[in-house]
Design a protein around this motif. Structure first.
Motif, PDB file in Angstrom:
ATOM      1  N   SER A 243       0.830  -1.206   0.000  1.00 52.88           N
ATOM      2  CA  SER A 243       0.000   0.000   0.000  1.00 52.88           C
ATOM      3  C   SER A 243       0.866   1.259   0.000  1.00 52.88           C
ATOM      4  O   SER A 243       0.464   2.291  -0.547  1.00 52.88           O
ATOM      5  N   LEU A 244       2.041   1.166   0.612  1.00 49.95           N
ATOM      6  CA  LEU A 244       2.955   2.311   0.595  1.00 49.95           C
ATOM      7  C   LEU A 244       3.536   2.513  -0.800  1.00 49.95           C
ATOM      8  O   LEU A 244       3.850   3.640  -1.184  1.00 49.95           O
ATOM      9  N   HIS A 245       3.691   1.424  -1.557  1.00 53.83           N
ATOM     10  CA  HIS A 245       4.094   1.560  -2.955  1.00 53.83           C
ATOM     11  C   HIS A 245       3.020   2.328  -3.732  1.00 53.83           C
ATOM     12  O   HIS A 245       3.330   3.176  -4.564  1.00 53.83           O
ATOM     13  N   ASN A 254       1.204  12.911  -8.843  1.00 54.21           N
ATOM     14  CA  ASN A 254       0.614  14.146  -8.336  1.00 54.21           C
ATOM     15  C   ASN A 254      -0.832  13.960  -7.882  1.00 54.21           C
ATOM     16  O   ASN A 254      -1.688  14.824  -8.067  1.00 54.21           O
ATOM     17  N   ARG A 255      -1.097  12.821  -7.258  1.00 51.16           N
ATOM     18  CA  ARG A 255      -2.399  12.551  -6.658  1.00 51.16           C
ATOM     19  C   ARG A 255      -2.373  12.946  -5.187  1.00 51.16           C
ATOM     20  O   ARG A 255      -1.317  12.979  -4.548  1.00 51.16           O
ATOM     21  N   ASP A 256      -3.558  13.227  -4.631  1.00 46.78           N
ATOM     22  CA  ASP A 256      -3.671  13.479  -3.200  1.00 46.78           C
ATOM     23  C   ASP A 256      -3.483  12.174  -2.435  1.00 46.78           C
ATOM     24  O   ASP A 256      -4.009  11.128  -2.849  1.00 46.78           O
ATOM     25  N   ILE A 257      -2.762  12.239  -1.322  1.00 46.31           N
ATOM     26  CA  ILE A 257      -2.545  11.065  -0.483  1.00 46.31           C
ATOM     27  C   ILE A 257      -3.163  11.337   0.878  1.00 46.31           C
ATOM     28  O   ILE A 257      -2.828  12.316   1.549  1.00 46.31           O
ATOM     29  N   PHE A 258      -4.073  10.461   1.296  1.00 47.34           N
ATOM     30  CA  PHE A 258      -4.722  10.546   2.589  1.00 47.34           C
ATOM     31  C   PHE A 258      -4.366   9.311   3.404  1.00 47.34           C
ATOM     32  O   PHE A 258      -4.146   8.232   2.838  1.00 47.34           O
ATOM     33  N   PRO A 267       1.769  -2.539  14.616  1.00 51.92           N
ATOM     34  CA  PRO A 267       2.690  -2.399  13.476  1.00 51.92           C
ATOM     35  C   PRO A 267       1.959  -2.204  12.149  1.00 51.92           C
ATOM     36  O   PRO A 267       2.539  -1.679  11.198  1.00 51.92           O
ATOM     37  N   ARG A 268       0.702  -2.621  12.094  1.00 55.31           N
ATOM     38  CA  ARG A 268      -0.053  -2.432  10.853  1.00 55.31           C
ATOM     39  C   ARG A 268      -0.376  -0.958  10.593  1.00 55.31           C
ATOM     40  O   ARG A 268      -0.792  -0.593   9.499  1.00 55.31           O
ATOM     41  N   SER A 269      -0.211  -0.119  11.588  1.00 53.37           N
ATOM     42  CA  SER A 269      -0.481   1.310  11.419  1.00 53.37           C
ATOM     43  C   SER A 269       0.784   2.124  11.186  1.00 53.37           C
ATOM     44  O   SER A 269       0.710   3.335  10.948  1.00 53.37           O
ATOM     45  N   GLU A 270       1.934   1.483  11.255  1.00 50.38           N
ATOM     46  CA  GLU A 270       3.198   2.218  11.149  1.00 50.38           C
ATOM     47  C   GLU A 270       3.311   2.954   9.823  1.00 50.38           C
ATOM     48  O   GLU A 270       3.732   4.117   9.770  1.00 50.38           O
ATOM     49  N   GLY A 271       2.950   2.291   8.726  1.00 51.07           N
ATOM     50  CA  GLY A 271       3.081   2.918   7.419  1.00 51.07           C
ATOM     51  C   GLY A 271       2.172   4.113   7.248  1.00 51.07           C
ATOM     52  O   GLY A 271       2.591   5.171   6.760  1.00 51.07           O
ATOM     53  N   ALA A 272       0.901   3.984   7.652  1.00 55.54           N
ATOM     54  CA  ALA A 272      -0.033   5.099   7.523  1.00 55.54           C
ATOM     55  C   ALA A 272       0.377   6.265   8.414  1.00 55.54           C
ATOM     56  O   ALA A 272       0.312   7.432   8.005  1.00 55.54           O
ATOM     57  N   ILE A 276       1.494  10.268   7.349  1.00 57.85           N
ATOM     58  CA  ILE A 276       0.986  11.516   7.927  1.00 57.85           C
ATOM     59  C   ILE A 276       2.145  12.406   8.356  1.00 57.85           C
ATOM     60  O   ILE A 276       2.147  13.618   8.119  1.00 57.85           O
ATOM     61  N   ARG A 277       3.163  11.816   8.966  1.00 54.61           N
ATOM     62  CA  ARG A 277       4.332  12.607   9.371  1.00 54.61           C
ATOM     63  C   ARG A 277       5.038  13.210   8.165  1.00 54.61           C
ATOM     64  O   ARG A 277       5.650  14.272   8.254  1.00 54.61           O
ATOM     65  N   GLN A 278       4.975  12.524   7.022  1.00 59.29           N
ATOM     66  CA  GLN A 278       5.650  12.990   5.815  1.00 59.29           C
ATOM     67  C   GLN A 278       4.798  13.963   5.006  1.00 59.29           C
ATOM     68  O   GLN A 278       5.230  14.438   3.957  1.00 59.29           O
TER      69      GLN A 278
END
Length: 379
Positions: A243-245, A254-258, A267-272, A276-278
């Protein structure tokens, strides 16, 4: 073939053109970007097919596999028997946002109705091993967005994908396949796929009919998921998740990322959470998404890379670049990607000559293309 910017009223390819396009994209070392350059240089797929052997030899490969007409006809007829169809870049049924990515697939295999043609499309992706809370969030988000007129796009995977598809059946949902449009993965989603198609949704793939998905095919699928969509919503994604890919492709396109925030203990929330931090927008409901999109139905600053095939076209092999220019170009290339514009400036030659040399190298298997119109040499 002339095309309108919004795809409406664009003419369909003839059956002969469609088969030629299928042969060209199924030929050895021809990817979407190479396909576009070949069409733009030679005027038609038929003319490009005739020049593939000469270009490949000039690039250093003595024999290249050009897809035989018989093979293309077999694939085409097998799709028709299944009720699938081939949609070409620029035709009315082609996803309107997908044509604005870098290197859009020239042909898509499609089953189902017409959800693909809707511009209000949002991707919902996330963990395969999603928690019950994650599945519930995906269901609520997809159901509410679908009710508001958005088409939900996802990858038909277990977990978040399945929840998003299931919640948006009534509004039409798009399942993007990693293999051929006839190869279901995972196989237990046969009922879900049947429901998607029965309710006016679509299954879509850029891979050949009958193609069994491999690990390397899923990133290509993820690129389509983001490319079809205005935005990507990530719900539960572990570090290194596919999903991070999808989010990375969305950034390139240039799409919006939410992203939906999750517990720092999961750990399943680490990527999401990292997204947000990025800088990804934090969302918790459909209102957040709709407010961020602000009524837009087109991505900002899209690429415009449609191929053009006139009704009548000729075009032979351009003048062969000199050996000196070929050597200078190869010397300028290396394993580090470099922009094509930089190569043009460095050599002082025309962009057309440089593109021909790059086509030669790519068809010979010596060149790799990267995002942002960059290339590198394969050793």
């Amino acid at each position: 073939m002339n095309r309108e910017p919004d795809n409406k009223g664009s003419p369909l390819l003839s059956e002969a053109q469609r088969l030629a396009w299928l042969r060209l994209i199924r030929s050895e070392n021809v990817g979407p970007a190479t396909f576009r350059e070949l069409i733009n240089h030679f005027g038609s797929a038929e003319a490009a097919l005739a020049q593939l052997p000469a270009l490949s030899r000039r690039g250093g490969k003595q024999a290249i596999r050009v897809c035989p007409l018989h093979d293309a006809m077999e694939e085409y007829e097998a799709m028709q028997r299944m009720g699938a169809r081939l949609v070409a870049l620029g035709e009315p049924g082609y996803p309107p946002h997908l044509r604005h990515i870098d290197g859009p697939p020239p042909l898509l295999s499609v089953t189902g109705a017409n959800a693909l043609s809707q511009p209000r499309a949002v991707a919902v992706v996330g963990a395969r091993n999603a928690s019950l809370a994650g599945r519930k969030m995906a269901h609520l988000m997809a159901e509410d967005l679908s009710r508001r007129g958005y088409v939900i796009v996802s990858g038909l995977a277990r977990g978040i994908d399945a929840a998003a598809h299931g919640a948006s059946l009534k509004g039409g949902t798009v399942a993007v396949m990693a293999g051929g449009v006839d190869i279901l993965y995972p196989p237990e989603h046969d009922r879900l796929l049947a429901d998607i198609l029965a309710n006016g949704g679509n299954a879509v793939s850029e891979m050949p009919f009958g193609w069994k998905p491999r690990g390397r095919d899923f990133p290509r699928r993820n690129r389509l998921i983001s490319g079809i969509s205005l935005s990507v919503i990530v719900i539960e994604a572990a570090k290194g998740s596919g999903s991070l890919h999808t989010a990375r492709f969305a950034l390139e396109q240039n799409r919006d990322i939410f992203a939906v925030p999750g517990s720092p203990l999961d750990p399943r929330s680490e990527g999401a959470n990292n997204l947000i931090r990025q800088g990804a927008a934090l969302v918790t409901c459909a209102d957040d998404v709709e407010e961020a999109l602000a009524g837009r139905i087109e991505p900002d600053l899209p690429f415009d890379l449609d191929v053009q095939e006139p009704e009548t076209s000729g075009g032979g092999l351009p003048s062969e670049p000199s050996d000196n220019l070929r050597e200078r170009l190869i010397m300028a290339l290396g394993p580090t990607p470099v922009g094509i514009d930089e190569l043009v400036r460095h050599t002082g030659e025309s962009a057309r000559l440089i593109q021909i040399l790059l086509l030669e190298l790519e068809l010979a298997g010596r060149l790799e293309r990267h995002a942002g119109q960059r290339v590198s040499l394969v050793y």
